[in-house]
Design a protein around this motif. Structure first.
Motif, PDB file in Angstrom:
ATOM      1  N   ILE A  13     -11.667  37.567  20.434  1.00  0.00           N
ATOM      2  CA  ILE A  13     -10.901  37.916  18.851  1.00  0.00           C
ATOM      3  C   ILE A  13     -10.038  36.801  18.483  1.00  0.00           C
ATOM      4  O   ILE A  13      -9.789  36.536  17.290  1.00  0.00           O
ATOM      5  CB  ILE A  13      -9.877  38.909  19.282  1.00  0.00           C
ATOM      6  N   ARG A  14      -9.579  35.256  18.822  1.00  0.00           N
ATOM      7  CA  ARG A  14      -8.975  34.955  18.602  1.00  0.00           C
ATOM      8  C   ARG A  14      -9.799  33.287  17.825  1.00  0.00           C
ATOM      9  O   ARG A  14      -9.883  33.405  16.474  1.00  0.00           O
ATOM     10  CB  ARG A  14      -8.649  33.488  19.525  1.00  0.00           C
ATOM     11  N   ASP A  15     -11.167  33.160  18.226  1.00  0.00           N
ATOM     12  CA  ASP A  15     -11.911  32.991  16.897  1.00  0.00           C
ATOM     13  C   ASP A  15     -12.029  33.342  16.059  1.00  0.00           C
ATOM     14  O   ASP A  15     -12.473  33.209  15.047  1.00  0.00           O
ATOM     15  CB  ASP A  15     -13.858  32.665  17.932  1.00  0.00           C
ATOM     16  N   SER A  16     -13.019  34.565  16.449  1.00  0.00           N
ATOM     17  CA  SER A  16     -12.888  35.808  14.958  1.00  0.00           C
ATOM     18  C   SER A  16     -11.813  35.672  13.333  1.00  0.00           C
ATOM     19  O   SER A  16     -12.277  35.791  13.209  1.00  0.00           O
ATOM     20  CB  SER A  16     -13.579  37.082  15.221  1.00  0.00           C
ATOM     21  N   ILE A  48      -6.328  44.127  15.056  1.00  0.00           N
ATOM     22  CA  ILE A  48      -7.269  45.262  14.766  1.00  0.00           C
ATOM     23  C   ILE A  48      -7.534  45.658  14.340  1.00  0.00           C
ATOM     24  O   ILE A  48      -8.919  45.598  13.750  1.00  0.00           O
ATOM     25  CB  ILE A  48      -7.319  45.616  16.357  1.00  0.00           C
ATOM     26  N   PHE A  49      -6.988  46.216  13.154  1.00  0.00           N
ATOM     27  CA  PHE A  49      -7.161  46.721  11.738  1.00  0.00           C
ATOM     28  C   PHE A  49      -7.822  45.534  11.187  1.00  0.00           C
ATOM     29  O   PHE A  49      -8.712  46.227   9.843  1.00  0.00           O
ATOM     30  CB  PHE A  49      -5.386  47.316  11.375  1.00  0.00           C
ATOM     31  N   LYS A  50      -7.715  44.052  11.545  1.00  0.00           N
ATOM     32  CA  LYS A  50      -8.507  43.204  10.272  1.00  0.00           C
ATOM     33  C   LYS A  50      -9.626  43.409  10.928  1.00  0.00           C
ATOM     34  O   LYS A  50     -10.523  42.857   9.427  1.00  0.00           O
ATOM     35  CB  LYS A  50      -7.782  41.808  10.538  1.00  0.00           C
ATOM     36  N   PHE A  51     -10.661  43.915  11.602  1.00  0.00           N
ATOM     37  CA  PHE A  51     -12.459  44.438  11.172  1.00  0.00           C
ATOM     38  C   PHE A  51     -12.769  44.949  10.933  1.00  0.00           C
ATOM     39  O   PHE A  51     -13.444  45.258  10.629  1.00  0.00           O
ATOM     40  CB  PHE A  51     -12.376  44.343  13.144  1.00  0.00           C
ATOM     41  N   GLY A  59     -17.474  47.287  18.528  1.00  0.00           N
ATOM     42  CA  GLY A  59     -16.172  47.332  19.973  1.00  0.00           C
ATOM     43  C   GLY A  59     -15.791  46.174  20.144  1.00  0.00           C
ATOM     44  O   GLY A  59     -15.172  45.015  19.595  1.00  0.00           O
ATOM     45  N   LEU A  60     -14.470  46.428  21.625  1.00  0.00           N
ATOM     46  CA  LEU A  60     -13.712  46.031  21.598  1.00  0.00           C
ATOM     47  C   LEU A  60     -12.853  45.679  23.079  1.00  0.00           C
ATOM     48  O   LEU A  60     -14.311  47.030  23.989  1.00  0.00           O
ATOM     49  CB  LEU A  60     -11.892  46.406  21.351  1.00  0.00           C
ATOM     50  N   VAL A  84      -6.950  51.503  22.499  1.00  0.00           N
ATOM     51  CA  VAL A  84      -7.432  52.706  22.503  1.00  0.00           C
ATOM     52  C   VAL A  84      -7.230  53.485  21.609  1.00  0.00           C
ATOM     53  O   VAL A  84      -8.146  54.240  20.647  1.00  0.00           O
ATOM     54  CB  VAL A  84      -7.536  53.097  23.361  1.00  0.00           C
ATOM     55  N   HIS A  85      -6.077  53.841  21.063  1.00  0.00           N
ATOM     56  CA  HIS A  85      -5.751  54.257  19.846  1.00  0.00           C
ATOM     57  C   HIS A  85      -6.468  53.567  18.368  1.00  0.00           C
ATOM     58  O   HIS A  85      -6.580  54.422  17.653  1.00  0.00           O
ATOM     59  CB  HIS A  85      -4.078  54.833  19.464  1.00  0.00           C
ATOM     60  N   MET A  86      -5.705  51.955  18.275  1.00  0.00           N
ATOM     61  CA  MET A  86      -6.095  51.698  17.102  1.00  0.00           C
ATOM     62  C   MET A  86      -8.068  52.363  17.675  1.00  0.00           C
ATOM     63  O   MET A  86      -8.638  51.800  16.105  1.00  0.00           O
ATOM     64  CB  MET A  86      -5.837  50.340  16.932  1.00  0.00           C
ATOM     65  N   GLY A  87      -8.407  51.321  18.513  1.00  0.00           N
ATOM     66  CA  GLY A  87      -9.982  51.551  18.508  1.00  0.00           C
ATOM     67  C   GLY A  87     -10.671  53.039  18.268  1.00  0.00           C
ATOM     68  O   GLY A  87     -11.541  53.198  17.296  1.00  0.00           O
ATOM     69  N   ARG A  88      -9.854  54.230  18.356  1.00  0.00           N
ATOM     70  CA  ARG A  88     -10.336  55.448  17.827  1.00  0.00           C
ATOM     71  C   ARG A  88     -10.091  55.300  16.347  1.00  0.00           C
ATOM     72  O   ARG A  88     -11.092  55.926  15.697  1.00  0.00           O
ATOM     73  CB  ARG A  88      -9.498  56.461  19.172  1.00  0.00           C
ATOM     74  N   LEU A  89      -8.964  55.200  15.834  1.00  0.00           N
ATOM     75  CA  LEU A  89      -8.406  55.223  14.049  1.00  0.00           C
ATOM     76  C   LEU A  89      -9.573  54.708  13.825  1.00  0.00           C
ATOM     77  O   LEU A  89     -10.320  54.844  12.617  1.00  0.00           O
ATOM     78  CB  LEU A  89      -7.219  54.866  14.433  1.00  0.00           C
TER      79      LEU A  89
END
Length: 134
Positions: A13-16, A48-51, A59-60, A84-89
């Motif tokens: 995630i840091r590299d991305s 996470i929302f930046k993705f 996936g994460l 998990v909540h952000m992933g679902r959204l």
């Protein structure tokens, strides 16, 4: 990028986040190959929302420090619930790697992860079976 399979790649995630502009060419090449990316070592839901702009991200992977001992740590549980909540959204699968105990697995399932792997699933082989591989 670390190769996980022919159709899935993994990156930290840091590299991305730190190299988004420089990675645009790589993301375009990955899109042309019809591959997906799983972000590795996710420690919080903060970025996470930046993705959402990158459709190849599917996936994460939770950071292993969030997985180990999660059944004893309310703060780890809070972070994983947020991820998990952000992933679902965002329609992103969330995976737990390095699961070592049934207690970790059970709690992660209750929280709602998409999948898990680790030492709990693949026990070490007894010493005598190593001879068969030489």
């Amino acid at each position: 990028l670390h190769v996980r399979s022919r159709r899935q790649r993994q990156m930290c995630i840091r590299d991305s986040l730190n190299n988004q502009l420089r990675l645009q060419g790589a993301f375009a090449a990955i899109a042309a190959l019809n591959c997906n990316i799983v972000i590795d070592d996710v420690r919080s839901s903060k970025n996470i929302f930046k993705f959402t702009l990158n459709k190849q991200i599917s996936g994460l992977n939770l950071a292993s420090e969030l997985v180990h001992g999660i059944e004893r740590s309310n703060s780890q549980q809070k972070y994983v619930r947020g991820i998990v909540h952000m992933g679902r959204l965002l329609s992103l699968s969330v995976f737990a790697l390095d699961v070592e105990t049934p207690q970790e697995l059970q709690l992660l399932k209750v929280i709602g992860i998409s999948g898990a792997q680790g030492g709990y699933f693949s026990k070490l082989l007894p010493n005598y079976t190593q001879v068969a591989f030489h």
